[in-house]
Motif scaffolding. Sequence first.
Motif, mmCIF file in Angstrom:
data_model
loop_
_atom_site.group_PDB
_atom_site.id
_atom_site.type_symbol
_atom_site.label_atom_id
_atom_site.label_comp_id
_atom_site.label_asym_id
_atom_site.label_seq_id
_atom_site.Cartn_x
_atom_site.Cartn_y
_atom_site.Cartn_z
ATOM 1 N N ARG A 132 11.306 0.956 30.457
ATOM 2 C CA ARG A 132 10.368 2.050 30.136
ATOM 3 C C ARG A 132 10.703 3.335 30.906
ATOM 4 N NH1 ARG A 132 4.585 -0.215 31.020
ATOM 5 N NH2 ARG A 132 4.068 1.890 30.318
ATOM 6 N N ALA A 133 11.734 3.302 31.713
ATOM 7 C CA ALA A 133 12.086 4.476 32.526
ATOM 8 C C ALA A 133 12.635 5.607 31.654
ATOM 9 C CB ALA A 133 13.118 4.090 33.568
ATOM 10 N N ASP A 134 12.494 6.834 32.143
ATOM 11 C CA ASP A 134 13.148 7.973 31.496
ATOM 12 C C ASP A 134 14.613 8.026 31.874
ATOM 13 O OD1 ASP A 134 10.969 9.436 30.093
ATOM 14 O OD2 ASP A 134 10.104 9.403 32.111
ATOM 15 N N SER A 135 14.912 7.563 33.094
ATOM 16 C CA SER A 135 16.311 7.524 33.520
ATOM 17 C C SER A 135 16.504 6.356 34.477
ATOM 18 C CB SER A 135 16.713 8.843 34.192
ATOM 19 O OG SER A 135 15.800 9.180 35.219
ATOM 20 N N VAL A 136 17.717 5.824 34.473
ATOM 21 C CA VAL A 136 18.052 4.675 35.311
ATOM 22 C C VAL A 136 19.412 4.926 35.956
ATOM 23 C CG1 VAL A 136 18.580 2.195 35.344
ATOM 24 C CG2 VAL A 136 16.801 3.058 33.799
ATOM 25 N N THR A 137 19.478 4.728 37.261
ATOM 26 C CA THR A 137 20.759 4.776 37.959
ATOM 27 C C THR A 137 21.303 3.362 38.097
ATOM 28 O OG1 THR A 137 20.372 6.802 39.224
ATOM 29 C CG2 THR A 137 21.781 5.152 40.254
ATOM 30 N N LEU A 138 22.578 3.194 37.761
ATOM 31 C CA LEU A 138 23.259 1.916 37.963
ATOM 32 C C LEU A 138 24.543 2.186 38.741
ATOM 33 C CD1 LEU A 138 23.137 0.355 34.355
ATOM 34 C CD2 LEU A 138 21.585 -0.137 36.251
ATOM 35 N N ASP A 139 25.017 1.172 39.435
ATOM 36 C CA ASP A 139 26.302 1.295 40.129
ATOM 37 C C ASP A 139 27.206 0.136 39.733
ATOM 38 O OD1 ASP A 139 27.017 3.470 41.641
ATOM 39 O OD2 ASP A 139 26.035 2.801 43.483
ATOM 40 N N PRO A 140 28.010 0.320 38.685
ATOM 41 C CA PRO A 140 28.962 -0.746 38.354
ATOM 42 C C PRO A 140 29.883 -1.088 39.530
ATOM 43 C CG PRO A 140 28.772 0.768 36.517
ATOM 44 C CD PRO A 140 28.004 1.382 37.670
#
Length: 460
Positions: free
Chosen positions: A280-288
């Motif tokens: 449901r977030a507007d933005s998501v940070t991920l770190d592959p």
Amino acid sequence: MYPLEPERLEMERIAGQVVRRAIDFVEGLPERPASQPQPGRDLLARMLAAPAEHPGDLDELLEALDEAAGFGLETAGGGYFGYIPAGGVFSSAVAEVYTRAVNRFGGMAAFAPALIALEQGVIRWLATVCGLPTGSGGLLVSGGSAANLSAMVAARHAGLGEELAGGRLYVTPHAHHSLTEAARIAGLPAASVRVVPATAALRMDVDAAAAMIEADRAAGHRPFLVVGSAGTTDTGTVDPLPELADLAAREGLWCHVDGAYGGLFTLTDRGRRRLAGIERADSVTLDPHKSLFLPYGTGALLVRDPARLAAAHQGGAYYLQDLAPDPDVPDFADLGPELSREVRGLRVWLPLQLHGVGAFRAALDEKLDLAQTVYQELAADPALEVLGEPELTVVGFRLREGDDAANRRLLERINGTRRVFLSSTSVGGRVVLRLCVLSHRSHAEHVAEAVRVIREAAAD
Ligand SMILES: *Cc1c(COP(=O)(O)O)cnc(C)c1O
């Protein structure tokens, strides 16, 4: 013969030697200590030296590289449990050789439409893994800090427009420090970052956040962003993401979820349950480069509405006027601060395609199991107090008897064995040691060794 354009045989010689060295390094990892003493001054001086005018000898140069790489923390090894481990899947490194040799411009789709489509495919897949809807987008960046910065800028632009005065954003005491940095870089003064108290379980107290937002509005401020963590760096704790999304929806705030450490556990069933609400977030940070075990240098920012990311980042220039945008493949230059960039997708795409998604899913599941093992083993030791059952793969602990200094000495004793490497943090004003299982090279034997080392050091 142009020296900068070696012929085929010479290219094969160079590549062969470099790759052989790299493979030797990887093969030697199990025998390498978890950390090394500091390098001598003479080595540092040699490394600092300016390049020579005349050609060097490849063998000698690689010898120097091996020597230099030998110092520091063995971040590529299975005994590395400090901070957030990475690992460095080998096929990703090799993908870079190809990427760099074909040297396609990755900033705008028109330069390399199909390779940019490949990178967009990676973005779409990451978004799907997090449960974001079709139409979501984003871009690959250098890491979680860069992703958090672009998310901050997008949220600021969407929420505050040109006038930043009175802007307020909400984080917890356990939010990653890159968010505070991002706010400052984004032109927001320190007072705009509101630290919402955490509950005893170290999660954001959402009621307290609601009260702060109300009080801030009453004081004439302008709340625009709430940030949750999908696994804090300190303890791997997941904020109450559904309640945060509700709060953001109710208050009309941008909801950003920092999943740099934990977001990709959504690949597993357990992770998906624990991270419910991330979709449901507007933005998501991920770190592959953390939870997909890739070499350092690959983060991702996902956004529900790419147009809002573009609105905050897009430029335009006459010298780019020949390039027509493509409706299917984005111009990544419009979604972030960079124009020239490499095509970043291959270093994610090749490992995923070559090993299959299942291999990554299984490895993440293994890490969840291993963290449980560490938790149970340490909790069974009467000398140790363990913070709580790990939600993801971070286990925090300290000496049951002993002050902060004693716990710092415990960490020194553990790391002094050079069999494993751990780091510490502060929780509730007290030093806590933490063990994070995340390298694809950490298996049962490494965890058993870590537990043995910790228990021996604690008994001392
Ligand atoms: C590691 C981390 C970051 C920063 O990511 P980098 O890739 O180191 O820039 C941000 N947030 C969380 C929760 C992290 O664990």
